[in-house]
Design a protein around this motif. Structure first.
Motif, PDB file in Angstrom:
ATOM      1  N   ASP A 125       2.939   0.649  -6.729  1.00  0.00           N
ATOM      2  CA  ASP A 125       1.779   0.493  -5.780  1.00  0.00           C
ATOM      3  C   ASP A 125       1.101  -0.705  -6.183  1.00  0.00           C
ATOM      4  N   ARG A 146       0.612  -3.713  -3.488  1.00  0.00           N
ATOM      5  CA  ARG A 146      -0.742  -4.380  -3.281  1.00  0.00           C
ATOM      6  C   ARG A 146      -0.884  -5.744  -3.133  1.00  0.00           C
ATOM      7  N   TYR A 159      -3.636  -0.078   0.028  1.00  0.00           N
ATOM      8  CA  TYR A 159      -3.450  -0.369  -1.365  1.00  0.00           C
ATOM      9  C   TYR A 159      -4.721  -0.696  -2.023  1.00  0.00           C
TER      10      TYR A 159
END
Length: 221
Positions: A92, A96, A117
């Motif tokens: 993640d 981002r 994100y």
């Protein structure tokens, strides 16, 4: 009237854009000098509502699809640790960084992935930074390599992540002329990031805080 393009923006490198260096808006009193602080790096706990991705722009699991221009490449090393939770944090975080650059490049004009994100001050700072590029009609190009990515789990819903970025092949580009603002490789082409992520109700590890130190010794080749 002709706008004067700020010299600092004209010389930005790709991950400097990801770092949000220009729009620093405060931080811990014990943090580094302003030039090393990142917008949204303060320890506040306030949150922001994330934009809802449309059905046509989502991947499996409802996550927004992120596309980068063909002249932009982001490489993430150390993606698998053997721990499922840590691997999710790393995944993640990578999304981002892609989301921020996609918003700057214009492939995610509504900032859907950016809101997905990021949270709190990190989200506010990300939106502000994208606006700075829009203001001077600039984008980003080139390659950035992220390495030495290390996760520390705080509890079930929060984690710390440090990583380095090699920006030596990443640059800013004028949208109108296509001219790339290449800069020489120095120790400041390498950046150390210290971030905090929070797991939301949907299981997404959102970045809430981020601080960078340009020229950090532990990131030098």
């Amino acid at each position: 009237m002709t706008r004067r393009r700020p010299a600092r923006l004209a010389a930005l490198t790709l991950t400097a854009a990801a770092a949000l260096t220009l729009s620093a808006c405060g931080g811990d009193d014990n943090s580094a000098d302003d030039k090393d602080k990142i917008a949204g790096a303060d320890t506040g706990s306030d949150t922001s509502t994330s934009p809802s991705p449309s059905a046509s722009s989502t991947e499996a699991g409802g996550r927004p699809k992120i596309e980068l221009p063909s002249d932009m490449k982001l490489t993430f090393e150390d993606a698998e640790t053997g721990d499922a939770v840590k691997d999710a944090v790393l995944a993640d975080n990578a999304q981002r960084m892609r989301a921020l650059n996609a918003a700057i490049a214009g492939t995610d004009p509504k900032g859907t992935a950016l809101g997905f994100y990021n949270t709190g001050k990190a989200l506010e700072a990300s939106v502000s930074w994208v606006a700075q590029f829009e203001k001077v009609d600039a984008t980003v190009t080139g390659e950035v390599r992220y390495f030495n990515r290390k996760v520390t789990l705080k509890d079930e819903a929060s984690a710390g992540l440090t990583f380095c970025a090699d920006e030596s092949k990443g640059f800013s580009k004028d949208r109108k002329t296509g001219k790339v603002a290449k800069t020489p490789v120095t120790k400041n082409s390498y950046v150390l990031y210290n971030t905090r992520l929070e797991k939301n109700a949907d299981g997404v590890w959102q970045t809430s805080q981020i601080i960078s130190t340009r020229g950090a010794a532990q990131c030098q080749p």
